[in-house]
Design a protein around this motif. Structure first.
Motif, PDB file in Angstrom:
ATOM      1  N   LEU A 177     -21.383 -26.406  19.455  1.00 26.71           N
ATOM      2  CA  LEU A 177     -20.461 -25.310  19.209  1.00 26.71           C
ATOM      3  C   LEU A 177     -19.530 -25.101  20.507  1.00 26.71           C
ATOM      4  CD1 LEU A 177     -19.829 -23.289  17.086  1.00 26.71           C
ATOM      5  CD2 LEU A 177     -21.229 -21.839  18.235  1.00 26.71           C
ATOM      6  N   ALA A 178     -18.251 -25.058  20.303  1.00 28.14           N
ATOM      7  CA  ALA A 178     -17.579 -24.744  21.385  1.00 28.14           C
ATOM      8  C   ALA A 178     -16.814 -23.260  21.039  1.00 28.14           C
ATOM      9  CB  ALA A 178     -16.029 -25.835  21.396  1.00 28.14           C
ATOM     10  N   ILE A 179     -16.729 -22.339  22.062  1.00 31.14           N
ATOM     11  CA  ILE A 179     -16.365 -21.049  22.039  1.00 31.14           C
ATOM     12  C   ILE A 179     -15.393 -20.584  23.084  1.00 31.14           C
ATOM     13  CG2 ILE A 179     -17.265 -18.715  22.118  1.00 31.14           C
ATOM     14  CD1 ILE A 179     -19.925 -19.749  21.563  1.00 31.14           C
ATOM     15  N   SER A 180     -14.256 -20.100  22.531  1.00 31.97           N
ATOM     16  CA  SER A 180     -13.284 -19.710  23.648  1.00 31.97           C
ATOM     17  C   SER A 180     -13.057 -18.328  23.408  1.00 31.97           C
ATOM     18  CB  SER A 180     -12.072 -20.472  23.484  1.00 31.97           C
ATOM     19  OG  SER A 180     -11.341 -20.465  22.462  1.00 31.97           O
ATOM     20  N   GLY A 181     -12.251 -17.535  24.548  1.00 29.95           N
ATOM     21  CA  GLY A 181     -12.001 -16.195  24.355  1.00 29.95           C
ATOM     22  C   GLY A 181     -11.281 -15.737  25.297  1.00 29.95           C
ATOM     23  N   GLN A 182     -11.459 -14.553  25.900  1.00 32.41           N
ATOM     24  CA  GLN A 182     -10.886 -13.841  27.039  1.00 32.41           C
ATOM     25  C   GLN A 182     -11.749 -14.050  28.294  1.00 32.41           C
ATOM     26  OE1 GLN A 182     -10.809  -9.573  25.641  1.00 32.41           O
ATOM     27  NE2 GLN A 182      -8.796  -9.994  24.515  1.00 32.41           N
ATOM     28  N   PHE A 183     -11.775 -15.067  28.496  1.00 29.68           N
ATOM     29  CA  PHE A 183     -12.349 -15.691  30.025  1.00 29.68           C
ATOM     30  C   PHE A 183     -11.840 -16.985  29.928  1.00 29.68           C
ATOM     31  CE2 PHE A 183     -15.337 -15.705  26.044  1.00 29.68           C
ATOM     32  CZ  PHE A 183     -15.258 -17.042  25.834  1.00 29.68           C
ATOM     33  N   ASN A 184     -11.997 -17.463  31.301  1.00 28.33           N
ATOM     34  CA  ASN A 184     -11.283 -18.717  31.868  1.00 28.33           C
ATOM     35  C   ASN A 184     -11.920 -19.987  31.375  1.00 28.33           C
ATOM     36  OD1 ASN A 184      -9.265 -17.030  32.817  1.00 28.33           O
ATOM     37  ND2 ASN A 184     -10.666 -16.932  34.923  1.00 28.33           N
ATOM     38  N   ASP A 185     -12.745 -20.089  30.626  1.00 29.10           N
ATOM     39  CA  ASP A 185     -13.763 -21.278  30.385  1.00 29.10           C
ATOM     40  C   ASP A 185     -13.888 -21.666  28.655  1.00 29.10           C
ATOM     41  OD1 ASP A 185     -14.324 -21.662  32.956  1.00 29.10           O
ATOM     42  OD2 ASP A 185     -15.946 -20.072  32.837  1.00 29.10           O
ATOM     43  N   VAL A 186     -13.950 -22.750  28.410  1.00 29.56           N
ATOM     44  CA  VAL A 186     -14.503 -23.016  27.100  1.00 29.56           C
ATOM     45  C   VAL A 186     -16.030 -23.268  27.162  1.00 29.56           C
ATOM     46  CG1 VAL A 186     -14.419 -24.822  25.258  1.00 29.56           C
ATOM     47  CG2 VAL A 186     -12.459 -24.134  26.389  1.00 29.56           C
ATOM     48  N   ILE A 187     -16.663 -22.456  26.464  1.00 27.97           N
ATOM     49  CA  ILE A 187     -18.309 -22.709  26.633  1.00 27.97           C
ATOM     50  C   ILE A 187     -18.507 -23.540  25.367  1.00 27.97           C
ATOM     51  CG2 ILE A 187     -20.408 -21.463  26.657  1.00 27.97           C
ATOM     52  CD1 ILE A 187     -18.413 -20.958  28.848  1.00 27.97           C
ATOM     53  N   VAL A 188     -19.528 -24.419  26.002  1.00 30.85           N
ATOM     54  CA  VAL A 188     -20.109 -25.606  24.736  1.00 30.85           C
ATOM     55  C   VAL A 188     -21.440 -25.394  24.658  1.00 30.85           C
ATOM     56  CG1 VAL A 188     -19.965 -27.861  24.045  1.00 30.85           C
ATOM     57  CG2 VAL A 188     -18.064 -27.053  25.184  1.00 30.85           C
ATOM     58  N   TYR A 189     -21.866 -25.013  23.543  1.00 31.89           N
ATOM     59  CA  TYR A 189     -23.558 -24.900  23.389  1.00 31.89           C
ATOM     60  C   TYR A 189     -23.872 -26.083  22.505  1.00 31.89           C
ATOM     61  CZ  TYR A 189     -24.400 -20.067  24.875  1.00 31.89           C
ATOM     62  OH  TYR A 189     -24.500 -18.977  25.566  1.00 31.89           O
ATOM     63  N   GLU A 190     -25.411 -26.508  22.873  1.00 33.85           N
ATOM     64  CA  GLU A 190     -25.850 -27.829  22.046  1.00 33.85           C
ATOM     65  C   GLU A 190     -26.402 -26.852  20.964  1.00 33.85           C
ATOM     66  OE1 GLU A 190     -29.199 -29.643  23.865  1.00 33.85           O
ATOM     67  OE2 GLU A 190     -29.354 -30.701  22.078  1.00 33.85           O
ATOM     68  N   THR A 191     -26.190 -27.158  19.900  1.00 34.56           N
ATOM     69  CA  THR A 191     -26.528 -26.102  18.714  1.00 34.56           C
ATOM     70  C   THR A 191     -28.152 -26.472  18.384  1.00 34.56           C
ATOM     71  OG1 THR A 191     -26.074 -27.796  17.034  1.00 34.56           O
ATOM     72  CG2 THR A 191     -24.336 -26.048  17.699  1.00 34.56           C
ATOM     73  N   SER A 192     -28.966 -25.381  17.810  1.00 37.66           N
ATOM     74  CA  SER A 192     -30.261 -25.684  17.709  1.00 37.66           C
ATOM     75  C   SER A 192     -30.443 -25.750  16.056  1.00 37.66           C
ATOM     76  CB  SER A 192     -31.159 -24.329  18.303  1.00 37.66           C
ATOM     77  OG  SER A 192     -30.438 -23.177  17.534  1.00 37.66           O
ATOM     78  N   CYS A 193     -29.484 -26.086  15.514  1.00 39.79           N
ATOM     79  CA  CYS A 193     -29.478 -26.386  13.937  1.00 39.79           C
ATOM     80  C   CYS A 193     -30.545 -27.237  13.586  1.00 39.79           C
ATOM     81  CB  CYS A 193     -28.175 -26.688  13.233  1.00 39.79           C
ATOM     82  SG  CYS A 193     -26.837 -25.666  13.373  1.00 39.79           S
ATOM     83  N   ARG A 194     -30.823 -28.384  14.495  1.00 38.47           N
ATOM     84  CA  ARG A 194     -31.795 -29.231  13.943  1.00 38.47           C
ATOM     85  C   ARG A 194     -33.379 -28.976  14.281  1.00 38.47           C
ATOM     86  NH1 ARG A 194     -29.345 -33.861  17.547  1.00 38.47           N
ATOM     87  NH2 ARG A 194     -28.736 -31.976  18.733  1.00 38.47           N
TER      88      ARG A 194
END
Length: 389
Positions: free
Chosen positions: A220-237
């Motif tokens: 899951l990639a997340i962007s916003g009012q910060f200087n990075d794109v944060i990528v989480y390994e999801t825990s769906c599985r």
């Protein structure tokens, strides 16, 4: 797990501009119809334009306006349904409109007819369809997520948030929904459990404004009012039904057997419990009390035959195969047999098995080398003056 993307250098790719769609006004939303060259455009001229991008016989590209949907305020969200037969439009007045978008006659532009109008309490910022189109998710400045059932077009759920909801992101499989609406975090909701919030993903400062799932829901990639794109390994599985263990005492140590079938859990209270990890729920196989007053460590031997446990100043070695001698030991049906118990004057600091499960190193103020095959007898003692070559 998460990571932030900081590329040291990006190679610029050259893409040729084939057409410029003019007089669109300030564009605030775009949505392509699936498997087509039809594009919905929302703008701040109080319009939703539906255009078709065409390639002529001379390979030139041009754009034809199929529909111009006039609204009473800015159009901030447009979204075609997964099958492309419906178009949802949301504007700043809070009006959500759903249109049927179907081909009535071959060669003619698809018809756009009103299907449903639903009024939200404030400005609509995002619209998302569930992958199976059974639900329509709406977020905006009303501080909530609205879940609409598309069979009867009724509101199934309203989920309150701390802030405006700038984005919504259903997982590709449809089981989870990610949402903004909180400062410094995004929320993950379980669709199968009536959109119950199951976790919050923390961010290092700033407000999240956008999230996108990996095609297989692995990240899951997340962007916003910060200087990075944060990528989480999801825990769906790993979010399996019934696989949540709650204890009155803090869980301080866990270890799986080498074959992954048994899970050993150590509590702060000194209780060690072995669970069947292959069942749909936690089934207790064996439980014992070791001791308290220090760190708990659990280690399975690489061959899976024995388990070494230290808790405070107590060490216990359990055997998963040996059940005692006939006529000497009581019959044991628990599949765990106590092979060795050591009480020390100080707390144990560490323990580890040799790669072939022949030896065990047990450390307090010194390190004992125990022979696993020979009744776990100590064959060597190393203190700080010993040097290992």
């Amino acid at each position: 797990a998460s990571s932030s993307l900081r590329p040291s250098g990006i190679t610029k790719q050259s893409f040729r501009v084939v057409d410029v769609i003019t007089e669109t006004g300030f564009v605030s939303a775009l949505s392509w119809q699936k498997n087509s060259n039809i594009l919905a455009i929302g703008n701040r001229e109080d319009q939703c334009l539906v255009v078709k991008v065409c390639r002529g016989n001379d390979s030139s590209v041009n754009t034809n306006i199929l529909h111009n949907v006039e609204r009473s305020d800015w159009v901030n969200a447009v979204r075609f349904s997964p099958g492309g037969t419906k178009l949802a439009i949301g504007d700043r007045s809070g009006l959500l409109s759903v249109f049927l978008f179907v081909v009535v006659e071959q060669g003619e532009p698809p018809a756009l007819s009103s299907l449903q109008n639903i009024t939200m309490e404030d400005n609509i910022l995002d619209i998302q369809w569930a992958p199976d189109a059974k639900y329509l998710y709406v977020g905006g400045e009303d501080y909530c997520i609205t879940v609409i059932g598309t069979s009867k077009w009724d509101v199934l759920q309203k989920i309150g948030r701390d802030r405006w909801v700038p984005f919504l992101a259903p997982s590709r499989g449809g089981s989870y929904l990610v949402s903004g609406g909180s400062e410094n975090s995004v929320s993950l909701f379980d669709v199968k459990k009536e959109w119950r919030e199951i976790t919050s993903l923390p961010l290092d400062g700033g407000i999240p404004l956008f999230a996108k799932w990996h095609p297989k829901d692995q990240y899951l990639a997340i962007s916003g009012q910060f200087n990075d794109v944060i990528v989480y390994e999801t825990s769906c599985r790993r979010l399996l039904e019934g696989k949540c263990l709650r204890s009155k005492s803090a869980v301080v140590a866990v270890d799986f057997s080498p074959n992954g079938k048994i899970l050993a859990v150590g509590m702060e209270s000194g209780i060690i419990t072995f669970f069947d990890a292959g069942s749909s729920i936690f089934v207790t196989l064996y439980e014992t009390v070791i001791g308290t007053g220090g760190d708990v460590t659990i280690r399975w031997s690489p061959n899976g035959r024995v388990i070494a446990i230290s808790s405070g100043s107590t060490f216990v070695l359990l055997d998963t195969v040996y059940s005692g001698e006939s006529g000497k030991h009581p019959q044991n049906n628990s599949r765990f047999f106590v092979r060795k118990v050591i009480q020390a004057g100080v707390n144990f600091a560490s323990l580890t098995f040799s790669p072939k499960s022949e030896w065990l190193a047990l450390t307090d103020t010194r390190t004992q080398i125990l022979d696993i095959k020979n009744n776990c007898n100590c064959v060597r003692v190393l203190d700080q003056e010993n040097v290992l070559s």
